[in-house]
Design a protein around this motif. Structure first.
Motif, PDB file in Angstrom:
ATOM      1  N   UNK A 106       0.706  -1.262   0.039  1.00 51.59           N
ATOM      2  CA  UNK A 106       0.095  -0.090  -0.537  1.00 51.59           C
ATOM      3  C   UNK A 106       0.704   1.624   0.173  1.00 51.59           C
ATOM      4  N   UNK A 107       1.958   1.408   0.763  1.00 51.28           N
ATOM      5  CA  UNK A 107       2.509   2.595   0.546  1.00 51.28           C
ATOM      6  C   UNK A 107       4.659   2.354   0.122  1.00 51.28           C
ATOM      7  N   UNK A 108       5.497   2.991  -0.787  1.00 49.74           N
ATOM      8  CA  UNK A 108       6.793   2.434  -0.762  1.00 49.74           C
ATOM      9  C   UNK A 108       7.558   3.700  -1.153  1.00 49.74           C
ATOM     10  N   UNK A 109       8.075   4.145  -1.736  1.00 55.19           N
ATOM     11  CA  UNK A 109       8.948   4.918  -1.927  1.00 55.19           C
ATOM     12  C   UNK A 109      10.257   5.095  -1.668  1.00 55.19           C
ATOM     13  N   UNK A 110      10.654   5.887  -2.865  1.00 49.72           N
ATOM     14  CA  UNK A 110      11.764   5.668  -3.643  1.00 49.72           C
ATOM     15  C   UNK A 110      12.477   6.834  -4.135  1.00 49.72           C
ATOM     16  N   UNK A 111      14.138   6.915  -3.430  1.00 55.07           N
ATOM     17  CA  UNK A 111      14.775   8.710  -3.574  1.00 55.07           C
ATOM     18  C   UNK A 111      15.102   8.443  -5.242  1.00 55.07           C
ATOM     19  N   UNK A 112      14.858   9.358  -6.015  1.00 55.52           N
ATOM     20  CA  UNK A 112      15.414   9.715  -6.941  1.00 55.52           C
ATOM     21  C   UNK A 112      16.837  11.031  -7.266  1.00 55.52           C
ATOM     22  N   UNK A 113      18.082  10.472  -7.499  1.00 54.31           N
ATOM     23  CA  UNK A 113      19.280  11.019  -7.978  1.00 54.31           C
ATOM     24  C   UNK A 113      18.889  11.859  -8.910  1.00 54.31           C
ATOM     25  N   UNK A 114      18.880  13.276  -8.998  1.00 50.88           N
ATOM     26  CA  UNK A 114      18.694  13.353 -10.313  1.00 50.88           C
ATOM     27  C   UNK A 114      20.286  14.765 -10.714  1.00 50.88           C
ATOM     28  N   UNK A 115      20.992  14.854 -11.732  1.00 47.05           N
ATOM     29  CA  UNK A 115      22.116  15.257 -11.692  1.00 47.05           C
ATOM     30  C   UNK A 115      22.068  15.743 -12.858  1.00 47.05           C
ATOM     31  N   UNK A 116      22.714  17.318 -12.952  1.00 43.44           N
ATOM     32  CA  UNK A 116      22.632  17.892 -13.810  1.00 43.44           C
ATOM     33  C   UNK A 116      24.102  18.558 -13.866  1.00 43.44           C
ATOM     34  N   UNK A 117      24.977  19.007 -15.509  1.00 41.23           N
ATOM     35  CA  UNK A 117      25.825  19.768 -15.265  1.00 41.23           C
ATOM     36  C   UNK A 117      25.721  21.725 -14.633  1.00 41.23           C
ATOM     37  N   UNK A 118      24.100  21.834 -14.909  1.00 41.61           N
ATOM     38  CA  UNK A 118      23.782  23.682 -14.193  1.00 41.61           C
ATOM     39  C   UNK A 118      22.620  23.540 -13.687  1.00 41.61           C
ATOM     40  N   UNK A 119      22.664  24.241 -12.367  1.00 41.34           N
ATOM     41  CA  UNK A 119      21.182  24.228 -12.279  1.00 41.34           C
ATOM     42  C   UNK A 119      20.229  24.165 -13.127  1.00 41.34           C
ATOM     43  N   UNK A 120      20.628  24.979 -14.334  1.00 41.14           N
ATOM     44  CA  UNK A 120      19.297  25.684 -15.270  1.00 41.14           C
ATOM     45  C   UNK A 120      18.900  23.800 -16.213  1.00 41.14           C
ATOM     46  N   UNK A 121      20.181  23.386 -15.800  1.00 38.70           N
ATOM     47  CA  UNK A 121      19.589  21.708 -16.995  1.00 38.70           C
ATOM     48  C   UNK A 121      18.843  20.961 -15.716  1.00 38.70           C
ATOM     49  N   UNK A 122      19.044  20.754 -14.253  1.00 34.85           N
ATOM     50  CA  UNK A 122      18.889  20.220 -13.418  1.00 34.85           C
ATOM     51  C   UNK A 122      17.558  20.562 -12.884  1.00 34.85           C
ATOM     52  N   UNK A 123      17.317  22.666 -13.092  1.00 36.61           N
ATOM     53  CA  UNK A 123      15.762  22.003 -12.339  1.00 36.61           C
ATOM     54  C   UNK A 123      14.886  21.681 -14.007  1.00 36.61           C
ATOM     55  N   UNK A 124      15.400  21.543 -14.857  1.00 41.26           N
ATOM     56  CA  UNK A 124      14.683  21.068 -16.636  1.00 41.26           C
ATOM     57  C   UNK A 124      14.283  19.351 -16.266  1.00 41.26           C
ATOM     58  N   UNK A 125      15.380  19.044 -15.667  1.00 44.75           N
ATOM     59  CA  UNK A 125      15.089  17.210 -15.612  1.00 44.75           C
ATOM     60  C   UNK A 125      14.194  17.212 -14.368  1.00 44.75           C
ATOM     61  N   UNK A 150      17.724  16.223  -0.391  1.00 46.40           N
ATOM     62  CA  UNK A 150      19.049  17.841  -0.417  1.00 46.40           C
ATOM     63  C   UNK A 150      19.039  18.053  -1.911  1.00 46.40           C
ATOM     64  N   UNK A 151      19.669  18.829  -2.001  1.00 48.32           N
ATOM     65  CA  UNK A 151      20.385  19.429  -3.383  1.00 48.32           C
ATOM     66  C   UNK A 151      21.856  20.404  -3.596  1.00 48.32           C
ATOM     67  N   UNK A 152      21.918  20.224  -4.540  1.00 50.36           N
ATOM     68  CA  UNK A 152      23.311  21.402  -4.343  1.00 50.36           C
ATOM     69  C   UNK A 152      23.572  22.052  -5.602  1.00 50.36           C
ATOM     70  N   UNK A 153      24.177  22.154  -5.565  1.00 47.81           N
ATOM     71  CA  UNK A 153      24.623  24.052  -7.219  1.00 47.81           C
ATOM     72  C   UNK A 153      26.073  23.022  -7.512  1.00 47.81           C
ATOM     73  N   UNK A 154      26.048  23.243  -8.766  1.00 48.51           N
ATOM     74  CA  UNK A 154      27.604  23.227  -9.407  1.00 48.51           C
ATOM     75  C   UNK A 154      28.281  24.512  -9.024  1.00 48.51           C
ATOM     76  N   UNK A 155      29.643  23.537  -9.520  1.00 41.75           N
ATOM     77  CA  UNK A 155      30.634  24.803  -8.710  1.00 41.75           C
ATOM     78  C   UNK A 155      31.297  25.689 -10.464  1.00 41.75           C
ATOM     79  N   UNK A 156      31.441  26.694  -9.291  1.00 38.95           N
ATOM     80  CA  UNK A 156      32.100  27.658 -10.367  1.00 38.95           C
ATOM     81  C   UNK A 156      33.329  28.001  -9.649  1.00 38.95           C
ATOM     82  N   UNK A 157      34.076  28.454 -11.237  1.00 38.79           N
ATOM     83  CA  UNK A 157      35.532  28.087 -10.748  1.00 38.79           C
ATOM     84  C   UNK A 157      35.641  29.684 -10.695  1.00 38.79           C
ATOM     85  N   UNK A 158      37.024  29.739  -9.938  1.00 41.90           N
ATOM     86  CA  UNK A 158      37.857  31.190  -9.836  1.00 41.90           C
ATOM     87  C   UNK A 158      39.041  31.755 -10.343  1.00 41.90           C
TER      88      UNK A 158
END
Length: 327
Positions: A106-125, A150-158
């Motif tokens: 009657x109940x089940x839970x799955x965790x999906x870990x979704x990754x993308x090279x940047x935040x914009x692509x992550x939102x779309x995916x 949880x969520x994390x952004x891609x690194x920005x070089x300096x």
């Protein structure tokens, strides 16, 4: 927290607002100033709720939440062909509905870990994965809810900070390993495949040296990017504070992260030497910034120029609290 993205929460809540620059490091099997590439990601828990029934006596009365999870995973598998090459989606069952196969779950839970090279692509995916979850619920006659874990952004070089760290790293030289360190590294390397060892050099765009047990060089800063990225909550720090990161050798060449071989080397003298060397590289970089105010100013300017084109938006919703003590 396991994958809890602590720094992302800290950034979201203003803990880095009064910081000029951030200097960090990561254990590795090589020495280099990090190229500051990583995948933005989010972990979302999808919970399907159906109706329990006797799986043999009255299966028609049941609506299986476990079927929903499996249908969602199938949908995501078909999505893989139609998403960017660098994007990734992984999953883990948090609750498969119980251990009784004669009961419709009657109940089940799955965790999906979704990754993308940047935040914009992550939102779309993420939007596409959510639609798959909705479709799975529709097919199985269940209901679905979701919660961002949880969520994390891609690194920005300096560039200014990377140049400064490279100069200090070059001046200090590689980690001073000794013969005993090399002997232990050789024992570890006996458990590694040839391609494991070659992968370290491939990431650095260098010809493999299969006889070298421990890294005795510092990779050049402007090396070609050869692919392969993980994710880190340092990424969110780099969006609000100019950030630089060192990769410092603490283990045998060819050691992959998140393996028993790395764990086995974690308390070895070589790892301790690498950690101390990383502290020296970081301290030297900090000193360079303190004695040259122009370095901090140029680092801030570089970040400001990036943000002018790509404003930062924290990937963790404001209502989500840190998952302390959760899986």
């Amino acid at each position: 927290m396991v994958g809890g993205a602590a720094k992302t929460y800290m950034v979201r809540d203003g803990q880095f607002d009064d910081v000029d620059i951030a200097i960090t490091w990561h254990p590795a099997s090589f020495n280099a100033v990090d190229d500051m590439r990583s995948l933005a990601n989010t972990r979302i828990d999808f919970t399907f709720t159906g109706k329990a029934s006797h799986a043999a006596g009255a299966p028609e009365l049941g609506r299986s939440a476990l079927d929903s999870v499996e249908l969602m995973n199938i949908g995501v598998n078909y999505l893989r062909e139609h998403m960017p090459d660098a994007a990734r989606v992984h999953y883990a069952y948090l609750d498969a509905g119980g251990i009784a196969p004669n009961v419709v779950q009657a109940k089940a839970t799955v965790r999906q870990l979704i990754r993308s090279p940047d935040l914009q692509g992550l939102q779309s995916l993420v939007e596409r994965v959510r639609k798959i979850a909705d479709g799975a619920a529709l097919m199985s006659g269940t209901a679905v809810t979701s919660k961002v874990f949880s969520a994390v952004s891609n690194l920005i070089g300096n560039r200014p900070l990377s140049l400064a760290m490279q100069a200090e790293f070059d001046a200090l030289g590689p980690v001073p390993f000794d013969e005993q360190d090399a002997e232990f590294a050789d024992q570890i390397r006996q458990t590694l495949a040839r391609e494991d060892i070659g992968d370290t050099f491939h990431r650095l765009a260098m010809k493999p040296d299969y006889d070298l047990p421990l890294c005795n060089f510092i990779a050049p800063l402007d090396r070609p990017f050869m692919g392969g990225m993980g994710s880190t909550d340092v990424g969110d720090v780099s969006w609000v504070v100019p950030t630089v990161q060192a990769r410092v050798a603490t283990c045998a060449i060819g050691t992959a992260l998140h393996t028993w071989q790395q764990t086995a080397q974690g308390m070895a003298p070589a790892a301790h030497k690498g950690m101390l060397h990383a502290a020296k590289v970081m301290a030297a970089t900090a000193r360079a910034a303190l004695v040259d105010p122009n370095l901090i100013a140029s680092a801030k300017q570089a970040l400001a120029e990036h943000l002018a084109d790509y404003p930062y938006s924290c990937p963790i919703p404001p209502e989500t609290t840190p998952p302390v003590g959760e899986l």
